[in-house]
Design a protein around this motif. Structure first.
Motif, PDB file in Angstrom:
ATOM      1  N   GLU A  54      -0.701   4.850  -1.869  1.00 29.13           N
ATOM      2  CA  GLU A  54      -1.163   4.665  -3.230  1.00 29.13           C
ATOM      3  C   GLU A  54      -0.117   5.290  -4.158  1.00 29.13           C
ATOM      4  OE1 GLU A  54      -4.120   2.930  -4.250  1.00 29.13           O
ATOM      5  OE2 GLU A  54      -3.467   2.354  -2.266  1.00 29.13           O
TER       6      GLU A  54
ATOM      7  N   LYS B 159     -12.504   1.694  -0.276  1.00 26.20           N
ATOM      8  CA  LYS B 159     -12.643   0.399   0.403  1.00 26.20           C
ATOM      9  C   LYS B 159     -14.030   0.262   1.038  1.00 26.20           C
ATOM     10  CE  LYS B 159      -7.690   0.231   1.202  1.00 26.20           C
ATOM     11  NZ  LYS B 159      -6.609   0.760   2.035  1.00 26.20           N
TER      12      LYS B 159
ATOM     13  N   TYR C 226       3.600   1.748   1.335  1.00 30.52           N
ATOM     14  CA  TYR C 226       2.264   1.744   1.930  1.00 30.52           C
ATOM     15  C   TYR C 226       1.279   2.617   1.160  1.00 30.52           C
ATOM     16  CZ  TYR C 226       4.583  -0.018   6.189  1.00 30.52           C
ATOM     17  OH  TYR C 226       5.312  -0.736   7.097  1.00 30.52           O
TER      18      TYR C 226
ATOM     19  N   GLY D  27      -3.531   1.587   5.666  1.00 25.62           N
ATOM     20  CA  GLY D  27      -2.219   1.279   6.223  1.00 25.62           C
ATOM     21  C   GLY D  27      -1.387   2.546   6.383  1.00 25.62           C
ATOM     22  N   THR D  28      -1.507   3.439   5.406  1.00 23.97           N
ATOM     23  CA  THR D  28      -0.743   4.695   5.453  1.00 23.97           C
ATOM     24  C   THR D  28      -1.182   5.547   6.643  1.00 23.97           C
ATOM     25  OG1 THR D  28      -0.505   4.714   3.061  1.00 23.97           O
ATOM     26  CG2 THR D  28      -0.243   6.823   4.187  1.00 23.97           C
TER      27      THR D  28
ATOM     28  N   ALA E   3       3.937  -3.483 -13.198  1.00 20.79           N
ATOM     29  CA  ALA E   3       5.109  -4.090 -12.555  1.00 20.79           C
ATOM     30  C   ALA E   3       5.775  -3.054 -11.660  1.00 20.79           C
ATOM     31  CB  ALA E   3       6.069  -4.621 -13.617  1.00 20.79           C
TER      32      ALA E   3
ATOM     33  N   GLY F 266       1.678  -2.473   1.897  1.00 21.33           N
ATOM     34  CA  GLY F 266       3.043  -2.927   1.620  1.00 21.33           C
ATOM     35  C   GLY F 266       3.018  -3.889   0.440  1.00 21.33           C
TER      36      GLY F 266
ATOM     37  N   GLY G 113      -1.847  -3.793   6.742  1.00 23.47           N
ATOM     38  CA  GLY G 113      -2.834  -3.428   5.725  1.00 23.47           C
ATOM     39  C   GLY G 113      -2.236  -2.766   4.507  1.00 23.47           C
TER      40      GLY G 113
ATOM     41  N   GLY H 287       5.506  -1.421  -7.411  1.00 24.01           N
ATOM     42  CA  GLY H 287       5.780  -1.936  -6.068  1.00 24.01           C
ATOM     43  C   GLY H 287       5.090  -3.263  -5.813  1.00 24.01           C
ATOM     44  N   VAL H 288       3.790  -3.321  -6.041  1.00 26.20           N
ATOM     45  CA  VAL H 288       3.032  -4.561  -5.813  1.00 26.20           C
ATOM     46  C   VAL H 288       3.348  -5.568  -6.921  1.00 26.20           C
ATOM     47  CG1 VAL H 288       0.709  -5.559  -5.679  1.00 26.20           C
ATOM     48  CG2 VAL H 288       1.181  -3.336  -4.606  1.00 26.20           C
TER      49      VAL H 288
ATOM     50  N   ASP I  95      -4.361   8.797  -0.360  1.00 26.53           N
ATOM     51  CA  ASP I  95      -4.423   8.293   1.014  1.00 26.53           C
ATOM     52  C   ASP I  95      -4.820   9.420   1.955  1.00 26.53           C
ATOM     53  OD1 ASP I  95      -3.301   5.482   0.803  1.00 26.53           O
ATOM     54  OD2 ASP I  95      -1.707   6.606  -0.187  1.00 26.53           O
TER      55      ASP I  95
ATOM     56  N   ALA J 253      -5.069  -5.232   2.003  1.00 30.48           N
ATOM     57  CA  ALA J 253      -3.932  -5.984   1.440  1.00 30.48           C
ATOM     58  C   ALA J 253      -4.200  -7.496   1.481  1.00 30.48           C
ATOM     59  CB  ALA J 253      -2.631  -5.599   2.148  1.00 30.48           C
TER      60      ALA J 253
ATOM     61  N   THR K 177      -2.167  -2.566 -11.696  1.00 33.24           N
ATOM     62  CA  THR K 177      -2.081  -1.118 -11.877  1.00 33.24           C
ATOM     63  C   THR K 177      -3.128  -0.457 -10.988  1.00 33.24           C
ATOM     64  OG1 THR K 177      -3.837  -0.834 -13.535  1.00 33.24           O
ATOM     65  CG2 THR K 177      -1.694  -1.602 -14.325  1.00 33.24           C
TER      66      THR K 177
END
Ligand code: NHO
Length: 347
Positions: free
Chosen positions: A213, A228, A211, A179-180, A13, A328, A326, A15-16, A219, A152, A96
């Protein structure tokens, strides 16, 4: 339990996770006539909320219920048993970045528990884990979606799956997958004007915007992009062993080096960007800095945008291109929520 009920268990629980919870609350309200979504378990690394009777945890107050809870999270094997014993179809949402939880996916799937997740670790870990996961999914008749593990909320994973499953052949995938990095390069080396600011301050801003990790070094050292690419390469048919089995250029602690690349590119009237590519025929996967003409679509991305080009037999020399935010919390959670919808439609 009624046939129309689906139990939801959530781990994470942050940011995302918080954005997902608010999307779930409105989804559950909109879906009332079709299915009753019941939250029966939620945990962070420190706390949990659940009951032996699987009583519903109210979605409108779940964040505060969780923070005031004195229950500890169940150990993973116990959680598998707890969820499987409910007698109701269950979806586990892993919000997580835990490798331990990723490693446990086969045990959930084998027991028929479906999974949706933005966690990249299960699909970009060892090739053996990848194989175990898909075998367990078949065995348990469970469903599994991880759209947000790449780009994302952008339809990247679903697109490569669709391409392959409809009989197309992917020959090359390339683009900006972070994204970062996109945010950092777009602000440091924009196509017009002079970018600047302190690198560390911009990294802090990217973290603030949700943005990065959980550990932003993932990142900056290229590992996130490597994860990815590992996932996409596997769907394209390459047995990539791990995200460290191909060349990845790290920007830690080489800030000076990248400033030099930026200056060199500027002399040629170009900009540098952090890109990744997969060449299927030659089995080459790589991640690192490259120079682009100012008119190139990769040069003129904005904000945290990703751009991903799929070259395939069917699409010929004009690739199928996906572009947009990509990173957030909200856009990543959208990938998770839309995966959940796909699962719900099949349960
Ligand atoms: P947080 O904010 O650190 O929250 C993690 C939560 O998990 C916390 O509640 C923590 O207590 C819990 N947790 C951790 N380990 C646990 C354990 N063992 N047991 C129980 N609970 C545990 O992390 P985020 O930012 O919410 O990220 C969650 C997941 O989403 C991660 O797997 C991350 O990789 C993934 N994700 C995030 C983004 C993003 O934009 N933030 C994206 C994709 C996936 O497309 C995005 C992206 O690729 C971002 C990337 N950095 C980029 O391109 O720049």
């Amino acid at each position: 339990a009624s046939a129309r009920q689906v139990n939801i268990a959530i781990i994470g629980a942050g940011g995302v996770g918080k954005c997902f919870l608010s999307q779930l609350e409105s989804l559950a309200a909109r879906r009332q006539n079709k299915q009753k979504l019941v939250l029966t378990y939620i945990a962070t690394s420190k706390k949990a909320v659940y009951s032996d009777s699987y009583s519903p945890i109210a979605l409108d107050s779940v964040v505060s219920t969780l923070s005031s809870s004195s229950q500890a999270p169940l150990a993973l094997p116990k959680l598998v048993d707890y969820l499987a014993a409910s007698g109701t179809k269950t979806v586990l949402v892993d919000n997580t970045s835990s490798q331990d939880i990723a490693d446990a996916y086969p045990s959930f799937l084998r027991r028929g528990i479906s999974i949706v997740t933005p966690n990249k670790k299960a699909f970009s870990g060892s090739y053996k884990l990848w194989q175990d996961i898909f075998a367990a999914k078949e065995e348990g008749g469970a469903l599994l979606y991880h759209e947000a593990s790449c780009g994302a909320g952008l339809p990247v994973i679903s697109t490569i799956k669709d391409l392959v499953e409809t009989g197309d052949e992917v020959t090359k995938i390339e683009g900006v997958f972070s994204g970062t990095m996109s945010f950092l390069f777009n602000s440091f080396a924009p196509t017009s004007g002079s970018g600047g600011g302190k690198w560390s301050a911009e990294v802090a801003k990217a973290k603030e915007l949700g943005y990065t990790e959980p550990d932003p070094r993932d990142d900056l050292n290229g590992l996130d992009v490597a994860r990815k690419l590992t996932i996409l390469a596997r769907y394209a048919g390459l047995e990539v062993e791990s995200p460290t089995s191909f060349p990845v250029q790290s920007l830690i602690p080489k800030e000076l080096e990248w400033r030099r690349s930026k200056a060199e590119a500027a002399k040629e009237g170009k900009v540098v960007r952090f890109v990744g590519s997969i060449d299927v025929a030659s089995k080459q996967v790589k991640v690192g800095l490259e120079k682009f003409d100012l008119s190139h679509p990769i040069a003129s991305l904005k904000g945290s945008d990703n751009i991903i080009s799929f070259y395939t037999k069917r699409y010929g020399s004009n690739p199928l291109i996906i572009q947009g935010a990509g990173a957030g919390g909200d856009v990543t959670a959208m990938g998770v929520t839309s995966d959940l919808l796909k699962v719900l439609a099949q349960l």
